[in-house]
Design a protein around this motif. Structure first.
Motif, PDB file in Angstrom:
ATOM      1  N   GLN A 146      20.879 -66.980  -7.173  1.00  0.00           N
ATOM      2  CA  GLN A 146      19.418 -66.916  -7.121  1.00  0.00           C
ATOM      3  C   GLN A 146      18.877 -67.766  -5.959  1.00  0.00           C
ATOM      4  N   SER A 147      17.655 -67.440  -5.544  1.00  0.00           N
ATOM      5  CA  SER A 147      17.015 -68.238  -4.494  1.00  0.00           C
ATOM      6  C   SER A 147      15.517 -67.950  -4.450  1.00  0.00           C
ATOM      7  N   THR A 148      14.739 -68.963  -4.238  1.00  0.00           N
ATOM      8  CA  THR A 148      13.300 -68.784  -3.966  1.00  0.00           C
ATOM      9  C   THR A 148      13.009 -69.110  -2.499  1.00  0.00           C
ATOM     10  N   ARG A 149      13.309 -70.350  -2.086  1.00  0.00           N
ATOM     11  CA  ARG A 149      12.970 -70.799  -0.742  1.00  0.00           C
ATOM     12  C   ARG A 149      13.787 -70.073   0.339  1.00  0.00           C
ATOM     13  N   THR A 150      15.090 -69.985   0.129  1.00  0.00           N
ATOM     14  CA  THR A 150      15.948 -69.432   1.178  1.00  0.00           C
ATOM     15  C   THR A 150      15.653 -67.950   1.382  1.00  0.00           C
ATOM     16  N   ARG A 165      24.609 -66.218   0.987  1.00  0.00           N
ATOM     17  CA  ARG A 165      24.732 -67.378   0.085  1.00  0.00           C
ATOM     18  C   ARG A 165      25.853 -67.088  -0.903  1.00  0.00           C
ATOM     19  N   HIS A 208      24.789 -76.554   3.340  1.00  0.00           N
ATOM     20  CA  HIS A 208      23.506 -75.822   3.237  1.00  0.00           C
ATOM     21  C   HIS A 208      22.743 -76.106   4.538  1.00  0.00           C
ATOM     22  N   GLN A 242      18.869 -75.954   4.906  1.00  0.00           N
ATOM     23  CA  GLN A 242      18.184 -77.055   4.216  1.00  0.00           C
ATOM     24  C   GLN A 242      18.219 -78.307   5.080  1.00  0.00           C
ATOM     25  N   ALA A 287      15.239 -80.919  -2.079  1.00  0.00           N
ATOM     26  CA  ALA A 287      15.395 -79.550  -1.572  1.00  0.00           C
ATOM     27  C   ALA A 287      14.681 -78.538  -2.454  1.00  0.00           C
ATOM     28  N   LEU A 288      14.470 -78.876  -3.724  1.00  0.00           N
ATOM     29  CA  LEU A 288      13.889 -77.992  -4.730  1.00  0.00           C
ATOM     30  C   LEU A 288      14.820 -76.782  -4.969  1.00  0.00           C
ATOM     31  N   ARG A 345      11.367 -74.837   5.702  1.00  0.00           N
ATOM     32  CA  ARG A 345      12.460 -73.867   5.622  1.00  0.00           C
ATOM     33  C   ARG A 345      12.091 -72.609   6.428  1.00  0.00           C
TER      34      ARG A 345
HETATM   35  N1   CP Z   1      16.423 -75.369  -1.497  1.00  0.00           N
HETATM   36  C1   CP Z   1      16.863 -74.122  -1.689  1.00  0.00           C
HETATM   37  O1   CP Z   1      17.845 -73.673  -1.099  1.00  0.00           O
HETATM   38  O2   CP Z   1      16.091 -73.392  -2.561  1.00  0.00           O
HETATM   39  P1   CP Z   1      16.468 -71.956  -3.117  1.00  0.00           P
HETATM   40  O3   CP Z   1      17.704 -72.124  -3.970  1.00  0.00           O
HETATM   41  O4   CP Z   1      15.283 -71.520  -3.928  1.00  0.00           O
HETATM   42  O5   CP Z   1      16.734 -71.035  -1.971  1.00  0.00           O
END
Ligand code: CP
Length: 336
Positions: free
Chosen positions: A56-60, A108, A139, A142, A295-296, A324
């Motif tokens: 899963q990912s939000t930011r990336t 990823r 990463h 990041q 990094a969240l 990012r």
């Molecule tokens: N910091 C980071 O990589 O966030 P995601 O897992 O949401 O992509």
């Protein structure tokens, strides 16, 4: 924009010289300014990036996809279940095929002992740049956003800055080692003095720590370790409280052969360290102008209290998250 980096893989900052990274940061700042001024930045018109997410990912995910749109191209958002990977198609074939249809591949894969190998094999067979969106070791996107945020809030030359990276308790999932490992490799190259705090069962990988010590020697920064979170917070100008799994406690081969037993032991070890939280008491040990980075996603109430995470005088986590986008755009524009 220079085309000196066209085709260059972005798997870890360790494969990029400091001079090359300085160009990446300069480009990130230029792209950020243009984003705020709503000026077009069509450096990759009609180009295609294939993004493969095993997790899963939000930011990336969104920094890469929004970034490609803003650069004039398009990003495919792929997961293994949408591809023949689920039916066993090997990494070599996947890399060759995607690299013949587009202009870059980003992936990823954070599985311990497998992720970096997967990315390295993609890079071996792809004729287009391969970018790591996070693996079990690194990463790199990041790391770029973190350092850009430090430049913005402190100084473009952060030599002597005291940064504490501390393991913290979390209930969410066993997070990879890749964020703190990227930070200890990268920050001391810019003269930053890094302190890492962790319980003995949650070390970082030995080979990465050795490489980071070498980087510190060359870059003029320093790297030290403690198992005392309070001690690590004393006088820190930036604190980064973050959970990571106990993967580094095991040899990779041993872990892969005894995965279930290791996971069980990691869970038991985790429960011993519920007091490892970034709260007001610990923040008071730090420098009076201390900043919080993360990094969240953060495990609120476990890694860090809401009070600290939401304090606008302390927390710079949303600047870090936004960066990012700008750093992702810089790498894509420079390499694709
Ligand atoms: N910091 C980071 O990589 O966030 P995601 O897992 O949401 O992509």
């Amino acid at each position: 924009m220079t085309n000196a980096f066209k085709g260059k893989h972005f798997l870890t900052e360790d494969n990029w010289t400091k001079e090359e990274l300085d160009i990446v940061f300069k480009t990130s700042f230029e792209l950020k300014e243009k984003f705020y001024n709503e000026e077009p930045t069509l450096h990759l018109p009609h180009k295609t990036l294939f993004m493969m997410f095993f997790e899963q990912s939000t930011r990336t995910r969104n920094s890469m996809e929004a970034g490609m749109t803003q650069l004039g191209g398009h990003a495919h958002d792929l997961t293994p279940d949408k591809m023949q990977i689920t039916h066993g198609e090997v990494v070599k074939d996947t890399a060759i095929i995607l690299s013949r249809m587009g202009h870059g591949i980003a992936c990823r894969n954070c599985f311990y002992g497998a992720g970096k190998k997967y990315l390295d094999e993609m890079a071996q067979y792809s004729k287009r740049p391969v970018m790591s969106l996070q693996d079990d070791v690194y990463h790199p996107f990041q790391g770029l956003a973190d350092l850009m945020t430090i430049f913005e809030h402190f100084d473009k030359n952060p030599k002597g800055l005291k940064v504490t990276i501390s393991w913290a308790y979390a209930t969410t999932h066993s997070k990879p080692l890749s964020v703190p490992q990227t930070q200890i490799l990268l920050f001391p190259r810019y003269g930053i003095n890094v302190t890492v705090a962790h319980p003995k069962e949650f070390p970082l990988s030995k080979n990465i720590v050795e490489k980071a010590q070498q980087n510190a020697k060359v870059g003029g920064g320093s790297l030290k370790f403690t198992s005392n979170m309070d001690e690590a917070f004393e006088g820190a100008q930036i604190v980064i409280p973050k959970n990571w799994g106990g993967f580094g406690y095991y040899d990779v081969d041993y872990y892969l052969q005894n995965e279930d037993a290791c996971k069980k032991e990691m869970k038991l070890n985790l429960e011993k360290y519920k007091s490892w939280i970034c709260d007001a008491k610990r923040i008071n040990l730090a420098d009076k102008n201390v900043k919080l980075m993360h990094a969240l996603p953060a495990d609120r109430g476990n890694e860090v209290t809401d009070e600290i995470l939401d304090d606008p005088n302390i927390s710079i986590v949303f600047d870090e998250a936004e960066n990012r986008l700008h750093t992702a755009k810089a790498i894509m524009a420079l390499t694709m």
